[in-house]
Design a protein around this motif. Sequence first.
Motif, mmCIF file in Angstrom:
data_model
loop_
_atom_site.group_PDB
_atom_site.id
_atom_site.type_symbol
_atom_site.label_atom_id
_atom_site.label_comp_id
_atom_site.label_asym_id
_atom_site.label_seq_id
_atom_site.Cartn_x
_atom_site.Cartn_y
_atom_site.Cartn_z
ATOM 1 N N GLY A 79 0.802 -1.219 0.000
ATOM 2 C CA GLY A 79 0.000 0.000 0.000
ATOM 3 C C GLY A 79 0.831 1.264 0.000
ATOM 4 N N ASP A 80 0.119 2.385 0.070
ATOM 5 C CA ASP A 80 0.766 3.704 0.056
ATOM 6 C C ASP A 80 0.348 4.522 1.271
ATOM 7 O OD1 ASP A 80 2.059 3.627 -2.705
ATOM 8 O OD2 ASP A 80 -0.019 3.136 -3.174
ATOM 9 N N THR A 81 0.184 3.839 2.389
ATOM 10 C CA THR A 81 -0.279 4.505 3.609
ATOM 11 C C THR A 81 0.704 5.570 4.078
ATOM 12 O OG1 THR A 81 -1.422 2.469 4.216
ATOM 13 C CG2 THR A 81 -1.120 4.082 5.963
ATOM 14 N N TYR A 82 1.975 5.407 3.719
ATOM 15 C CA TYR A 82 2.979 6.402 4.100
ATOM 16 C C TYR A 82 2.630 7.791 3.553
ATOM 17 C CZ TYR A 82 4.638 5.533 -0.649
ATOM 18 O OH TYR A 82 4.721 5.400 -2.006
ATOM 19 N N LYS A 113 9.906 0.362 -0.103
ATOM 20 C CA LYS A 113 10.770 0.886 0.952
ATOM 21 C C LYS A 113 11.473 2.207 0.605
ATOM 22 C CE LYS A 113 11.514 -3.176 3.804
ATOM 23 N NZ LYS A 113 12.486 -4.080 4.428
ATOM 24 N N PRO A 114 12.056 2.344 -0.588
ATOM 25 C CA PRO A 114 12.683 3.633 -0.909
ATOM 26 C C PRO A 114 11.689 4.796 -0.889
ATOM 27 C CG PRO A 114 13.425 1.936 -2.432
ATOM 28 C CD PRO A 114 12.281 1.349 -1.662
ATOM 29 N N LEU A 115 10.452 4.542 -1.278
ATOM 30 C CA LEU A 115 9.419 5.580 -1.279
ATOM 31 C C LEU A 115 9.055 5.989 0.144
ATOM 32 C CD1 LEU A 115 7.090 4.081 -4.055
ATOM 33 C CD2 LEU A 115 8.847 5.850 -4.313
ATOM 34 N N VAL A 116 9.041 5.010 1.048
ATOM 35 C CA VAL A 116 8.745 5.304 2.454
ATOM 36 C C VAL A 116 9.875 6.146 3.057
ATOM 37 C CG1 VAL A 116 8.227 4.331 4.716
ATOM 38 C CG2 VAL A 116 7.438 3.156 2.656
ATOM 39 N N VAL A 117 11.115 5.794 2.717
ATOM 40 C CA VAL A 117 12.268 6.566 3.197
ATOM 41 C C VAL A 117 12.158 8.015 2.718
ATOM 42 C CG1 VAL A 117 14.779 6.816 3.081
ATOM 43 C CG2 VAL A 117 13.763 4.550 3.334
ATOM 44 N N PHE A 132 16.585 6.700 12.615
ATOM 45 C CA PHE A 132 16.006 5.798 11.622
ATOM 46 C C PHE A 132 16.917 5.681 10.402
ATOM 47 C CE2 PHE A 132 13.443 5.537 7.683
ATOM 48 C CZ PHE A 132 12.934 4.260 7.829
ATOM 49 N N PHE A 133 17.376 6.812 9.890
ATOM 50 C CA PHE A 133 18.267 6.782 8.731
ATOM 51 C C PHE A 133 19.574 6.057 9.067
ATOM 52 C CE2 PHE A 133 16.086 10.978 7.508
ATOM 53 C CZ PHE A 133 15.136 10.325 6.744
ATOM 54 N N LYS A 134 20.078 6.296 10.255
ATOM 55 C CA LYS A 134 21.329 5.648 10.676
ATOM 56 C C LYS A 134 21.154 4.130 10.751
ATOM 57 C CE LYS A 134 23.177 7.622 14.235
ATOM 58 N NZ LYS A 134 23.603 7.953 15.634
ATOM 59 N N LYS A 135 20.034 3.700 11.299
ATOM 60 C CA LYS A 135 19.773 2.261 11.409
ATOM 61 C C LYS A 135 19.675 1.619 10.029
ATOM 62 C CE LYS A 135 16.467 -1.104 13.277
ATOM 63 N NZ LYS A 135 15.176 -1.296 13.979
ATOM 64 N N LEU A 136 19.006 2.309 9.105
ATOM 65 C CA LEU A 136 18.876 1.771 7.749
ATOM 66 C C LEU A 136 20.234 1.642 7.066
ATOM 67 C CD1 LEU A 136 15.812 1.919 7.944
ATOM 68 C CD2 LEU A 136 15.786 3.098 5.748
ATOM 69 N N ILE A 137 21.077 2.633 7.264
ATOM 70 C CA ILE A 137 22.417 2.602 6.660
ATOM 71 C C ILE A 137 23.162 1.348 7.103
ATOM 72 C CG2 ILE A 137 24.680 3.737 6.716
ATOM 73 C CD1 ILE A 137 23.077 6.425 6.911
ATOM 74 N N LEU A 138 22.964 0.961 8.354
ATOM 75 C CA LEU A 138 23.724 -0.159 8.919
ATOM 76 C C LEU A 138 23.062 -1.518 8.716
ATOM 77 C CD1 LEU A 138 24.790 1.506 12.296
ATOM 78 C CD2 LEU A 138 26.272 1.010 10.327
ATOM 79 N N THR A 139 21.755 -1.544 8.519
ATOM 80 C CA THR A 139 21.068 -2.850 8.519
ATOM 81 C C THR A 139 20.266 -3.164 7.259
ATOM 82 O OG1 THR A 139 19.087 -1.936 9.594
ATOM 83 C CG2 THR A 139 20.849 -2.757 11.036
ATOM 84 N N ASP A 144 18.495 0.981 -2.861
ATOM 85 C CA ASP A 144 17.857 2.278 -3.093
ATOM 86 C C ASP A 144 17.451 2.937 -1.777
ATOM 87 O OD1 ASP A 144 18.147 2.048 -5.831
ATOM 88 O OD2 ASP A 144 16.188 1.121 -6.117
ATOM 89 N N ALA A 145 16.966 2.133 -0.839
ATOM 90 C CA ALA A 145 16.593 2.671 0.467
ATOM 91 C C ALA A 145 17.823 3.171 1.215
ATOM 92 C CB ALA A 145 15.867 1.605 1.291
ATOM 93 N N VAL A 146 18.926 2.421 1.128
ATOM 94 C CA VAL A 146 20.182 2.831 1.781
ATOM 95 C C VAL A 146 20.709 4.117 1.154
ATOM 96 C CG1 VAL A 146 22.595 2.212 2.196
ATOM 97 C CG2 VAL A 146 20.805 0.502 2.500
ATOM 98 N N ALA A 147 20.617 4.215 -0.169
ATOM 99 C CA ALA A 147 21.085 5.419 -0.857
ATOM 100 C C ALA A 147 20.328 6.653 -0.368
ATOM 101 C CB ALA A 147 20.921 5.258 -2.367
ATOM 102 N N GLY A 148 19.001 6.524 -0.274
ATOM 103 C CA GLY A 148 18.202 7.637 0.224
ATOM 104 C C GLY A 148 18.526 7.955 1.670
ATOM 105 N N ALA A 149 18.587 6.927 2.507
ATOM 106 C CA ALA A 149 18.863 7.133 3.934
ATOM 107 C C ALA A 149 20.223 7.792 4.137
ATOM 108 C CB ALA A 149 18.800 5.799 4.668
ATOM 109 N N SER A 150 21.210 7.421 3.329
ATOM 110 C CA SER A 150 22.557 7.985 3.463
ATOM 111 C C SER A 150 22.553 9.482 3.178
ATOM 112 C CB SER A 150 23.517 7.279 2.497
ATOM 113 O OG SER A 150 23.598 5.901 2.778
#
Length: 201
Positions: A79-82, A113-117, A132-139, A144-150
Amino acid sequence: MSIAYETFMKQYHATGSEKANGYSRNAFIGLAPEEKEEVFRLLVTELPWSVEWLFFLDAARALPIVTEAEQKGRSDPFGDTYKLQAAIVNHTCDLTFQEHMIKDYPAYHKRKKPLVVDAINRTPTNNFTIDFFKKLILTETNEDAVAGASMYFLDSLKMPSLTLDDRVRYDRLLNKLRSDDTSAKLEAIAESEQVAGSAHS
Protein backbone atom coordinates in the motif's frame (compact mmCIF):
# COMPACT_ATOMS: atom_id res chain seq x y z
CA MET A 1 -20.64 25.29 -13.88
CA SER A 2 -17.42 27.04 -12.84
CA ILE A 3 -14.19 26.94 -14.83
CA ALA A 4 -12.53 25.34 -11.80
CA TYR A 5 -15.05 22.49 -11.78
CA GLU A 6 -14.63 21.90 -15.50
CA THR A 7 -10.85 21.85 -15.02
CA PHE A 8 -11.13 19.40 -12.13
CA MET A 9 -13.43 17.01 -13.98
CA LYS A 10 -11.16 17.02 -17.02
CA GLN A 11 -8.19 16.13 -14.82
CA TYR A 12 -10.23 13.62 -12.81
CA HIS A 13 -11.14 11.70 -15.96
CA ALA A 14 -7.66 11.95 -17.49
CA THR A 15 -5.70 8.75 -18.15
CA GLY A 16 -2.10 7.66 -18.54
CA SER A 17 0.69 10.18 -18.09
CA GLU A 18 -1.78 13.06 -18.03
CA LYS A 19 -3.51 11.51 -15.01
CA ALA A 20 -0.13 10.82 -13.40
CA ASN A 21 0.62 14.54 -13.50
CA GLY A 22 -2.08 15.01 -10.88
CA TYR A 23 -4.28 18.03 -10.30
CA SER A 24 -3.46 21.67 -10.80
CA ARG A 25 -4.22 24.31 -8.21
CA ASN A 26 -6.69 26.11 -10.49
CA ALA A 27 -8.93 23.04 -10.38
CA PHE A 28 -9.83 23.98 -6.79
CA ILE A 29 -9.94 27.78 -6.82
CA GLY A 30 -13.38 29.24 -7.47
CA LEU A 31 -15.54 26.15 -6.95
CA ALA A 32 -19.18 26.78 -6.07
CA PRO A 33 -20.28 25.23 -2.72
CA GLU A 34 -22.11 22.31 -4.34
CA GLU A 35 -19.17 21.76 -6.71
CA LYS A 36 -16.75 21.76 -3.79
CA GLU A 37 -18.86 19.08 -2.11
CA GLU A 38 -18.74 16.86 -5.21
CA VAL A 39 -15.01 17.41 -5.72
CA PHE A 40 -14.34 16.51 -2.10
CA ARG A 41 -16.34 13.30 -2.48
CA LEU A 42 -14.43 12.31 -5.60
CA LEU A 43 -11.07 13.06 -4.00
CA VAL A 44 -11.91 10.71 -1.12
CA THR A 45 -12.30 7.89 -3.66
CA GLU A 46 -8.75 8.55 -4.89
CA LEU A 47 -6.98 8.34 -1.53
CA PRO A 48 -4.08 8.16 -0.83
CA TRP A 49 -3.02 9.85 -4.08
CA SER A 50 -5.35 12.81 -3.54
CA VAL A 51 -4.53 13.41 0.13
CA GLU A 52 -2.77 16.77 -0.29
CA TRP A 53 -5.64 18.19 -2.34
CA LEU A 54 -8.18 16.86 0.15
CA PHE A 55 -6.42 18.81 2.91
CA PHE A 56 -6.19 21.84 0.62
CA LEU A 57 -9.91 21.77 -0.06
CA ASP A 58 -11.12 21.31 3.54
CA ALA A 59 -8.44 20.39 6.10
CA ALA A 60 -10.79 20.08 9.07
CA ARG A 61 -13.12 17.74 7.25
CA ALA A 62 -10.27 15.80 5.62
CA LEU A 63 -8.41 14.94 8.82
CA PRO A 64 -10.79 12.30 10.30
CA ILE A 65 -11.27 10.70 6.86
CA VAL A 66 -7.54 10.50 6.20
CA THR A 67 -6.86 9.28 9.74
CA GLU A 68 -9.38 6.46 9.34
CA ALA A 69 -7.84 5.48 6.00
CA GLU A 70 -4.41 5.49 7.65
CA GLN A 71 -5.58 3.09 10.35
CA LYS A 72 -7.07 0.70 7.80
CA GLY A 73 -4.06 0.74 5.50
CA ARG A 74 -1.20 0.19 7.92
CA SER A 75 -1.04 -3.58 7.43
CA ASP A 76 -0.73 -3.51 3.63
CA PRO A 77 2.89 -4.15 2.52
CA PHE A 78 2.05 -3.05 -1.03
CA GLY A 79 0.00 0.00 0.00
CA ASP A 80 0.77 3.70 0.06
CA THR A 81 -0.28 4.50 3.61
CA TYR A 82 2.98 6.40 4.10
CA LYS A 83 1.50 9.14 1.87
CA LEU A 84 -1.39 9.57 4.29
CA GLN A 85 0.90 9.53 7.31
CA ALA A 86 3.27 12.13 5.87
CA ALA A 87 0.35 14.40 4.96
CA ILE A 88 -1.14 14.14 8.46
CA VAL A 89 2.21 14.96 10.05
CA ASN A 90 2.79 17.97 7.82
CA HIS A 91 -0.73 19.33 8.26
CA THR A 92 -1.10 18.73 11.99
CA CYS A 93 2.49 18.49 13.34
CA ASP A 94 1.35 15.30 15.13
CA LEU A 95 4.55 13.22 15.24
CA THR A 96 2.56 10.14 16.28
CA PHE A 97 2.07 9.51 12.57
CA GLN A 98 5.78 9.92 11.91
CA GLU A 99 6.29 7.17 14.50
CA HIS A 100 3.77 5.06 12.57
CA MET A 101 5.82 5.55 9.39
CA ILE A 102 9.00 4.39 11.10
CA LYS A 103 7.30 1.43 12.81
CA ASP A 104 5.55 0.34 9.61
CA TYR A 105 8.67 0.55 7.44
CA PRO A 106 9.97 -3.04 7.93
CA ALA A 107 6.65 -4.55 6.78
CA TYR A 108 6.68 -2.81 3.38
CA HIS A 109 7.57 -4.69 0.22
CA LYS A 110 11.08 -3.96 -1.06
CA ARG A 111 9.73 -1.89 -3.97
CA LYS A 112 7.95 0.42 -1.55
CA LYS A 113 10.77 0.89 0.95
CA PRO A 114 12.68 3.63 -0.91
CA LEU A 115 9.42 5.58 -1.28
CA VAL A 116 8.75 5.30 2.45
CA VAL A 117 12.27 6.57 3.20
CA ASP A 118 11.64 9.55 0.91
CA ALA A 119 8.32 10.26 2.64
CA ILE A 120 9.88 10.15 6.10
CA ASN A 121 12.47 12.65 4.91
CA ARG A 122 9.64 15.01 3.97
CA THR A 123 8.45 15.10 7.60
CA PRO A 124 10.17 17.18 10.31
CA THR A 125 13.76 16.25 11.12
CA ASN A 126 14.37 15.11 14.68
CA ASN A 127 16.36 12.51 16.64
CA PHE A 128 13.90 9.78 15.67
CA THR A 129 14.29 10.36 11.94
CA ILE A 130 18.07 10.70 12.20
CA ASP A 131 18.29 7.45 14.17
CA PHE A 132 16.01 5.80 11.62
CA PHE A 133 18.27 6.78 8.73
CA LYS A 134 21.33 5.65 10.68
CA LYS A 135 19.77 2.26 11.41
CA LEU A 136 18.88 1.77 7.75
CA ILE A 137 22.42 2.60 6.66
CA LEU A 138 23.72 -0.16 8.92
CA THR A 139 21.07 -2.85 8.52
CA GLU A 140 19.02 -2.39 5.33
CA THR A 141 19.84 -4.53 2.28
CA ASN A 142 17.71 -2.55 -0.17
CA GLU A 143 20.29 -0.46 -2.06
CA ASP A 144 17.86 2.28 -3.09
CA ALA A 145 16.59 2.67 0.47
CA VAL A 146 20.18 2.83 1.78
CA ALA A 147 21.08 5.42 -0.86
CA GLY A 148 18.20 7.64 0.22
CA ALA A 149 18.86 7.13 3.93
CA SER A 150 22.56 7.98 3.46
CA MET A 151 21.84 11.28 1.76
CA TYR A 152 19.04 12.19 4.17
CA PHE A 153 21.25 11.33 7.16
CA LEU A 154 23.92 13.80 6.02
CA ASP A 155 21.33 16.42 5.14
CA SER A 156 19.58 15.97 8.50
CA LEU A 157 22.88 16.71 10.23
CA LYS A 158 23.16 19.83 8.04
CA MET A 159 26.50 18.57 6.80
CA PRO A 160 28.38 21.54 5.26
CA SER A 161 28.56 21.34 1.47
CA LEU A 162 29.10 24.92 0.33
CA THR A 163 32.82 24.94 -0.44
CA LEU A 164 34.67 22.57 -2.75
CA ASP A 165 36.37 20.93 0.25
CA ASP A 166 33.01 20.52 1.97
CA ARG A 167 31.54 18.94 -1.16
CA VAL A 168 34.47 16.54 -1.55
CA ARG A 169 34.04 15.46 2.08
CA TYR A 170 30.25 15.15 1.65
CA ASP A 171 30.69 12.90 -1.40
CA ARG A 172 33.36 10.81 0.35
CA LEU A 173 31.12 10.28 3.38
CA LEU A 174 28.12 9.50 1.17
CA ASN A 175 30.09 6.83 -0.70
CA LYS A 176 31.16 5.23 2.58
CA LEU A 177 27.62 5.24 3.94
CA ARG A 178 26.38 3.53 0.78
CA SER A 179 29.16 0.93 0.71
CA ASP A 180 28.92 -2.72 1.77
CA ASP A 181 31.64 -2.24 4.40
CA THR A 182 30.09 -1.95 7.86
CA SER A 183 33.27 -0.59 9.43
CA ALA A 184 33.43 2.11 6.74
CA LYS A 185 29.79 2.96 7.42
CA LEU A 186 30.45 3.28 11.15
CA GLU A 187 33.49 5.49 10.51
CA ALA A 188 31.48 7.72 8.21
CA ILE A 189 28.63 8.02 10.72
CA ALA A 190 31.04 8.97 13.50
CA GLU A 191 32.87 11.50 11.30
CA SER A 192 29.60 12.99 10.06
CA GLU A 193 28.29 13.50 13.57
CA GLN A 194 31.61 15.00 14.68
CA VAL A 195 31.81 17.41 11.73
CA ALA A 196 28.17 18.43 12.10
CA GLY A 197 28.64 18.99 15.83
CA SER A 198 31.68 21.20 15.23
CA ALA A 199 29.99 23.15 12.44
CA HIS A 200 26.94 23.99 14.50
CA SER A 201 28.49 24.44 17.94
